[in-house]
Design a protein around this motif. Structure first.
Motif, short mmCIF file in Angstrom:
data_model
loop_
_atom_site.label_atom_id
_atom_site.label_comp_id
_atom_site.label_asym_id
_atom_site.label_seq_id
_atom_site.Cartn_x
_atom_site.Cartn_y
_atom_site.Cartn_z
N PRO A 85 35.21 44.42 50.81
CA PRO A 85 35.16 44.75 52.24
C PRO A 85 33.84 44.36 52.91
N VAL A 86 32.75 44.43 52.17
CA VAL A 86 31.45 44.03 52.70
C VAL A 86 31.28 42.51 52.59
N LEU A 87 31.55 41.96 51.41
CA LEU A 87 31.37 40.53 51.20
C LEU A 87 32.25 39.69 52.12
N SER A 88 33.39 40.22 52.52
CA SER A 88 34.28 39.46 53.40
C SER A 88 33.71 39.31 54.81
N GLN A 89 32.65 40.04 55.12
CA GLN A 89 31.99 39.94 56.41
C GLN A 89 30.92 38.83 56.43
N ALA A 90 30.73 38.17 55.30
CA ALA A 90 29.72 37.11 55.22
C ALA A 90 30.09 35.97 56.16
N LEU A 91 29.08 35.27 56.64
CA LEU A 91 29.31 34.09 57.47
C LEU A 91 30.12 33.08 56.66
N ASP A 92 31.03 32.40 57.33
CA ASP A 92 31.92 31.45 56.66
C ASP A 92 31.18 30.14 56.41
N GLU A 93 30.58 30.05 55.23
CA GLU A 93 29.84 28.87 54.83
C GLU A 93 29.79 28.84 53.30
N PRO A 94 29.61 27.67 52.71
CA PRO A 94 29.51 27.61 51.25
C PRO A 94 28.36 28.47 50.75
N GLY A 95 28.57 29.19 49.66
CA GLY A 95 27.53 30.10 49.18
C GLY A 95 27.19 29.98 47.71
N ALA A 96 27.95 29.20 46.93
CA ALA A 96 27.68 29.07 45.51
C ALA A 96 26.92 27.78 45.23
N TYR A 97 25.83 27.90 44.51
CA TYR A 97 24.95 26.76 44.23
C TYR A 97 24.64 26.70 42.75
N GLU A 98 24.55 25.49 42.24
CA GLU A 98 24.06 25.34 40.87
C GLU A 98 22.54 25.27 40.93
N VAL A 99 21.91 25.86 39.94
CA VAL A 99 20.45 25.81 39.86
C VAL A 99 20.07 24.45 39.27
N VAL A 100 19.18 23.75 39.94
CA VAL A 100 18.79 22.40 39.52
C VAL A 100 17.53 22.48 38.67
N GLU A 101 17.69 22.14 37.42
CA GLU A 101 16.57 22.10 36.49
C GLU A 101 16.12 20.64 36.34
N PRO A 102 14.87 20.41 35.97
CA PRO A 102 14.43 19.02 35.77
C PRO A 102 15.33 18.29 34.77
N ASN A 103 15.76 17.10 35.13
CA ASN A 103 16.57 16.23 34.28
C ASN A 103 17.95 16.79 33.94
N ALA A 104 18.40 17.82 34.64
CA ALA A 104 19.72 18.40 34.37
C ALA A 104 20.81 17.51 34.92
N VAL A 105 21.94 17.50 34.25
CA VAL A 105 23.12 16.80 34.73
C VAL A 105 23.78 17.71 35.76
N LEU A 106 23.98 17.19 36.97
CA LEU A 106 24.51 18.02 38.04
C LEU A 106 26.03 17.94 38.10
N ASN A 107 26.62 18.98 38.65
CA ASN A 107 28.05 19.04 38.86
C ASN A 107 28.51 17.89 39.75
N GLU A 108 29.68 17.36 39.49
CA GLU A 108 30.24 16.30 40.33
C GLU A 108 31.28 16.89 41.25
N ALA A 109 31.29 16.44 42.51
CA ALA A 109 32.30 16.88 43.47
C ALA A 109 33.58 16.09 43.20
N ARG A 110 34.52 16.70 42.46
CA ARG A 110 35.78 16.05 42.16
C ARG A 110 36.84 17.12 41.92
N SER A 111 38.07 16.74 42.03
CA SER A 111 39.18 17.64 41.80
C SER A 111 39.21 18.09 40.34
N ARG A 112 39.47 19.36 40.11
CA ARG A 112 39.53 19.89 38.75
C ARG A 112 40.97 20.02 38.26
N VAL A 113 41.93 19.64 39.08
CA VAL A 113 43.34 19.74 38.71
C VAL A 113 43.68 18.63 37.74
N THR A 114 44.40 18.97 36.68
CA THR A 114 44.79 17.94 35.69
C THR A 114 46.28 17.74 35.69
#
Length: 101
Positions: A72-101
């Motif tokens: 009930p509280v979290l649903s009041q959040a502003l409508d914007e992306p909120g999940a982020y991966e933490v970027v470490e030096p030389n880390a392989v980053l997530n790719e924006a692609r469909s996960r459906v197989t």
């Protein structure tokens, strides 16, 4: 994983965010978090949490207590992306692609 939820509200929102933060902090995989208020726009609040991985965050969100008391509280959040991966030096980053197989 870093989660950023921003909210608009008065001082009454603080207690709600503190309660949700305390609830989330009790779940496995929670690393840390904080509540903040914008210096220039005092009605703009933020709840940030850090998790070991996306699975831990999703399991916390799907729990009965969070669905009952947190959503009930979290649903009041502003409508914007909120999940982020933490970027470490030389880390392989997530790719924006469909996960459906």
């Amino acid at each position: 994983m870093l989660v950023v939820n921003r909210f608009r509200g008065g001082d009454g929102l603080r207690a709600d965010l503190e309660a949700v933060h305390a609830l989330l902090a009790g779940f496995p995989g929670y690393v840390d978090g904080a509540i903040g208020r914008n210096l220039d726009e005092p009605d703009l609040w933020v709840l940030t949490t850090r998790w070991e991985n996306v699975g831990a965050y999703r399991r916390a969100l799907s729990s009965y207590d969070v669905k009952l008391k947190g959503i009930p509280v979290l649903s009041q959040a502003l409508d914007e992306p909120g999940a982020y991966e933490v970027v470490e030096p030389n880390a392989v980053l997530n790719e924006a692609r469909s996960r459906v197989t």
